[in-house]
Design a protein around this motif. Structure first.
Motif, mmCIF file in Angstrom:
data_model
loop_
_atom_site.group_PDB
_atom_site.id
_atom_site.type_symbol
_atom_site.label_atom_id
_atom_site.label_comp_id
_atom_site.label_asym_id
_atom_site.label_seq_id
_atom_site.Cartn_x
_atom_site.Cartn_y
_atom_site.Cartn_z
ATOM 1 N N PRO A 138 0.836 -1.206 0.000
ATOM 2 C CA PRO A 138 0.000 0.000 0.000
ATOM 3 C C PRO A 138 0.866 1.248 0.000
ATOM 4 N N GLY A 142 -3.127 5.346 -0.538
ATOM 5 C CA GLY A 142 -4.110 4.273 -0.517
ATOM 6 C C GLY A 142 -4.086 3.373 -1.734
ATOM 7 N N THR A 171 -7.889 -4.836 -4.271
ATOM 8 C CA THR A 171 -7.227 -3.530 -4.138
ATOM 9 C C THR A 171 -7.510 -2.550 -5.264
ATOM 10 N N VAL A 312 -7.895 5.532 1.830
ATOM 11 C CA VAL A 312 -8.496 4.887 0.664
ATOM 12 C C VAL A 312 -8.182 5.714 -0.572
ATOM 13 N N PHE A 322 -11.094 -0.479 -1.217
ATOM 14 C CA PHE A 322 -10.317 -1.209 -0.224
ATOM 15 C C PHE A 322 -9.686 -0.170 0.678
ATOM 16 N N PHE A 323 -10.092 -0.146 1.945
ATOM 17 C CA PHE A 323 -9.672 0.956 2.796
ATOM 18 C C PHE A 323 -9.167 0.468 4.150
ATOM 19 N N ARG A 324 -8.205 1.229 4.664
ATOM 20 C CA ARG A 324 -7.676 0.956 5.997
ATOM 21 C C ARG A 324 -8.420 1.813 7.011
ATOM 22 N N SER A 331 -9.146 -7.245 11.001
ATOM 23 C CA SER A 331 -10.177 -6.996 9.988
ATOM 24 C C SER A 331 -11.415 -7.847 10.207
ATOM 25 N N GLY A 349 -10.436 -7.520 5.214
ATOM 26 C CA GLY A 349 -9.282 -7.494 4.325
ATOM 27 C C GLY A 349 -8.400 -8.707 4.431
ATOM 28 N N GLY A 356 -3.748 -7.956 3.776
ATOM 29 C CA GLY A 356 -4.976 -7.196 3.881
ATOM 30 C C GLY A 356 -5.444 -6.976 5.310
ATOM 31 N N TRP A 359 -7.485 -3.865 6.816
ATOM 32 C CA TRP A 359 -8.222 -3.246 5.715
ATOM 33 C C TRP A 359 -9.598 -3.879 5.611
ATOM 34 N N ARG A 361 -12.964 -4.385 2.631
ATOM 35 C CA ARG A 361 -13.377 -4.247 1.234
ATOM 36 C C ARG A 361 -14.856 -3.933 1.162
#
Length: 389
Positions: A138, A142, A171, A312, A322-324, A331, A349, A356, A359, A361
């Motif tokens: 990453p 993002g 991703t 993201v 796909f974001f943290r 997750s 994630g 992942g 993260w 989704r």
């Protein structure tokens, strides 16, 4: 029961979904499919086929007219592809499994680029292969990027197969043409097969003269050790139909036909008639689907970017954000709590590999963008509540 099967991990996406299925108050964005139905012209073709009594076995490799239509479709996008290189399959996942069955023996080395849809890493393990993963990384904005030198170093003459998915689930990462050329040249030198999952190639949001993401078919020769997998599921809103195809090197299709016989025998004729109708209206269907998904992406991502603690970037391809989420390092636990406490269904994630972890989704393929807005409101409310604990 084989120990390999006993050791397979169950889908963490399903684990989250099972916690919320049946609850009318849950906004579900966990699965990789649109909530919009299949176009009428496609459904009508299947119904007319059933009405004609086309309910018998078909050729293992698919109806000749559908193989020809797929070949023409691929040719329009990527240059000449002959119909005898096409195999019609029971969905993209079946095509991927057939390719792995055809190419991988127990003990073979397989390299996969992760994070990725878990089926792509499970399939080589089912065949008894040794799996090595090369991780995308990453970036600060993002987006995700490939360490090309690390990938090429991992692929040696001992590597039987490289498995990759671009545009990538989850991703949104997409290979460039130059990256494909380097990977192809290196795999030629090592004798490594490439299995390219390109099912999201039409769901591409960057400028493109072809109207799709870069494909290995654009740079490869027909005789290259390359299998490209596609599906009707995403671009044609046909997830439940289970219809896909493979593009194979010349001469390989009859051997894959034997595998299809021993796996599923064939695909129902009426399903193939639906696929044929989809291809006949491909330009109109995909233009509408991609345009709508772009609007959904451009609705969701700015809203997420405005949430404190969220990292993201707009996906270049695919149908996912796909974001943290800062402070949510587990997750799976975060996704379960979001379902139970906020009525928001997202995919964890770490279902896509250890890279992942931390993260989430979010499938943004929604008929009503207001559902996306409401989902972000629920996320914000949950975060605010969690901060008070």
């Amino acid at each position: 029961m084989r120990q390999t099967i006993l050791d397979l991990e169950e889908s963490r996406i399903r684990e989250v979904a099972n916690a919320g299925m049946g609850r009318s108050d849950v906004l579900a964005f966990w699965f990789g499919e649109s909530d919009e139905g299949t176009p009428e012209v496609v459904r009508q073709a299947a119904m007319e086929s059933i009405a004609r009594g086309e309910t018998f076995y078909a050729h293992n490799l698919g109806l000749p007219e559908l193989r020809e239509a797929v070949a023409q479709y691929m040719t329009q996008l990527h240059g000449p592809v002959a119909a005898d290189r096409i195999a019609i399959t029971s969905g993209g996942v079946n095509a991927l499994m057939l390719a792995v069955q055809a190419l991988v023996d127990a003990g073979d080395e397989v390299v996969a680029i992760t994070p990725v849809w878990p089926n792509l890493t499970a399939q080589p393990l089912i065949m008894g292969a040794h799996l090595r993963c090369v991780a995308l990384a990453p970036q600060a904005d993002g987006q995700w990027a490939l360490d090309m030198e690390a990938l090429l170093a991992a692929i040696t003459p001992a590597t039987r197969l490289l498995v990759l998915n671009a545009p990538n689930n989850p991703t949104g990462w997409t290979l460039t043409r130059a990256e494909q050329q380097r990977i192809l040249a290196h795999c030629r030198s090592t004798g490594t097969w490439i299995l390219a999952d390109e099912v999201y190639e039409r769901l591409y949001y960057e400028p493109s003269a072809q109207g799709c993401a870069p494909s290995f078919l654009d740079v490869a020769e027909p005789q290259d050790r390359l299998v490209v997998v596609h599906s009707f599921s995403k671009s044609f809103l046909m997830t439940g139909w289970r219809l896909g195809w493979m593009v194979l090197p010349p001469g390989m299709a009859p051997q894959v036909g034997k595998l299809i016989e021993f796996n599923t025998s064939c695909i129902s004729v009426f399903t193939q008639r639906a696929g044929l109708a989809a291809l006949q209206h491909a330009d109109a269907i995909t233009a509408q689907v991609v345009g709508h998904l772009r609007r959904c992406r451009d609705t969701l991502v700015p809203l997420l970017q405005a949430v404190p603690g969220v990292q993201v970037a707009p996906a270049r391809g695919g149908m996912y954000a796909f974001f943290r989420l800062a402070g949510q390092d587990d997750s799976l636990e975060a996704a379960k709590r979001l379902v139970l406490q906020a009525g928001l269904g997202l995919a964890p994630g770490n279902a896509f590999g250890p890279q992942g972890q931390g993260w989430l989704r979010w499938c943004f393929a929604s008929r009503d963008p207001q559902r996306l807005q409401e989902g972000v409101r629920r996320l914000q409310g949950w975060l605010a509540s969690a901060s008070q604990l």
